[in-house]
Design a protein around this motif. Structure first.
Motif, mmCIF file in Angstrom:
data_model
loop_
_atom_site.group_PDB
_atom_site.id
_atom_site.type_symbol
_atom_site.label_atom_id
_atom_site.label_comp_id
_atom_site.label_asym_id
_atom_site.label_seq_id
_atom_site.Cartn_x
_atom_site.Cartn_y
_atom_site.Cartn_z
ATOM 1 N N LEU A 150 0.827 -1.206 0.000
ATOM 2 C CA LEU A 150 0.000 0.000 0.000
ATOM 3 C C LEU A 150 0.862 1.256 0.000
ATOM 4 C CD1 LEU A 150 -2.816 -1.047 2.496
ATOM 5 C CD2 LEU A 150 -3.008 -0.748 0.013
ATOM 6 N N ILE A 151 1.931 1.244 0.769
ATOM 7 C CA ILE A 151 2.836 2.395 0.794
ATOM 8 C C ILE A 151 3.477 2.590 -0.576
ATOM 9 C CG2 ILE A 151 4.998 3.281 1.759
ATOM 10 C CD1 ILE A 151 4.114 1.982 4.442
ATOM 11 N N SER A 205 3.770 5.575 -5.653
ATOM 12 C CA SER A 205 3.684 5.565 -7.116
ATOM 13 C C SER A 205 2.624 6.545 -7.624
ATOM 14 C CB SER A 205 3.365 4.152 -7.608
ATOM 15 O OG SER A 205 3.186 4.141 -9.003
ATOM 16 N N HIS A 206 1.458 6.515 -7.021
ATOM 17 C CA HIS A 206 0.386 7.424 -7.446
ATOM 18 C C HIS A 206 0.765 8.878 -7.200
ATOM 19 C CE1 HIS A 206 -2.152 4.087 -8.379
ATOM 20 N NE2 HIS A 206 -2.303 3.709 -7.123
ATOM 21 N N VAL A 223 2.521 19.668 -1.080
ATOM 22 C CA VAL A 223 1.802 18.513 -0.533
ATOM 23 C C VAL A 223 2.595 17.225 -0.719
ATOM 24 C CG1 VAL A 223 -0.307 17.124 -0.695
ATOM 25 C CG2 VAL A 223 -0.436 19.634 -0.855
ATOM 26 N N TRP A 224 2.992 16.939 -1.944
ATOM 27 C CA TRP A 224 3.634 15.661 -2.214
ATOM 28 C C TRP A 224 4.992 15.524 -1.535
ATOM 29 C CZ3 TRP A 224 2.739 11.042 -2.393
ATOM 30 C CH2 TRP A 224 3.710 10.113 -2.775
ATOM 31 N N PRO A 225 5.846 16.535 -1.539
ATOM 32 C CA PRO A 225 7.129 16.354 -0.843
ATOM 33 C C PRO A 225 6.956 15.958 0.631
ATOM 34 C CG PRO A 225 7.237 18.292 -2.233
ATOM 35 C CD PRO A 225 5.802 17.825 -2.234
ATOM 36 N N GLN A 226 6.024 16.587 1.328
ATOM 37 C CA GLN A 226 5.792 16.231 2.724
ATOM 38 C C GLN A 226 5.181 14.833 2.830
ATOM 39 O OE1 GLN A 226 6.651 17.848 5.689
ATOM 40 N NE2 GLN A 226 6.098 15.833 6.462
ATOM 41 N N ALA A 227 4.229 14.534 1.967
ATOM 42 C CA ALA A 227 3.598 13.210 1.990
ATOM 43 C C ALA A 227 4.625 12.120 1.689
ATOM 44 C CB ALA A 227 2.449 13.146 0.993
ATOM 45 N N SER A 228 5.531 12.391 0.771
ATOM 46 C CA SER A 228 6.569 11.424 0.431
ATOM 47 C C SER A 228 7.486 11.171 1.628
ATOM 48 C CB SER A 228 7.373 11.936 -0.766
ATOM 49 O OG SER A 228 8.368 11.030 -1.133
ATOM 50 N N ARG A 229 7.864 12.232 2.328
ATOM 51 C CA ARG A 229 8.677 12.068 3.542
ATOM 52 C C ARG A 229 7.908 11.274 4.596
ATOM 53 N NH1 ARG A 229 10.216 17.281 2.097
ATOM 54 N NH2 ARG A 229 8.639 18.250 3.426
#
Length: 92
Positions: free
Chosen positions: A28-29, A34-35, A57-63
């Protein structure tokens, strides 16, 4: 020395946790990562909200996903210790 007790229920719950940690959560991670990466590609989605997603949003979510992966590894080790303790106490 303290007495350790366990039940079949405790073993089942620890086993289920370990199964989720080992089998479902990593996938799931990976899917979320990937999405998120695909949504960050301006050839797939662009505009003001997309730029905010890519830049904030994505940089923080990726971290956060990386941190989650690390936390899951630690949890996996702890649940394995729990399961070993349950088995040593006589869980079936």
């Amino acid at each position: 020395m303290s007495k350790v007790t366990s039940s079949d229920f405790a073993q089942a719950q620890a086993t289920k946790m370990l199964s989720l940690i080992n089998n479902q959560l990593p996938g799931l991670i990976r899917q979320l990562n990937s999405h998120g990466q695909q949504l960050s590609d301006p050839s797939h989605w662009d505009g003001p909200l997309a730029q905010k997603f890519r830049g904030e949003v994505w940089p923080q979510a990726s971290r956060d996903l990386d941190n989650m992966r690390s936390s899951l590894e630690q949890l996996q080790q702890q649940v394995q210790k729990v399961l070993g303790n349950i088995m040593a106490a006589g869980g079936k």
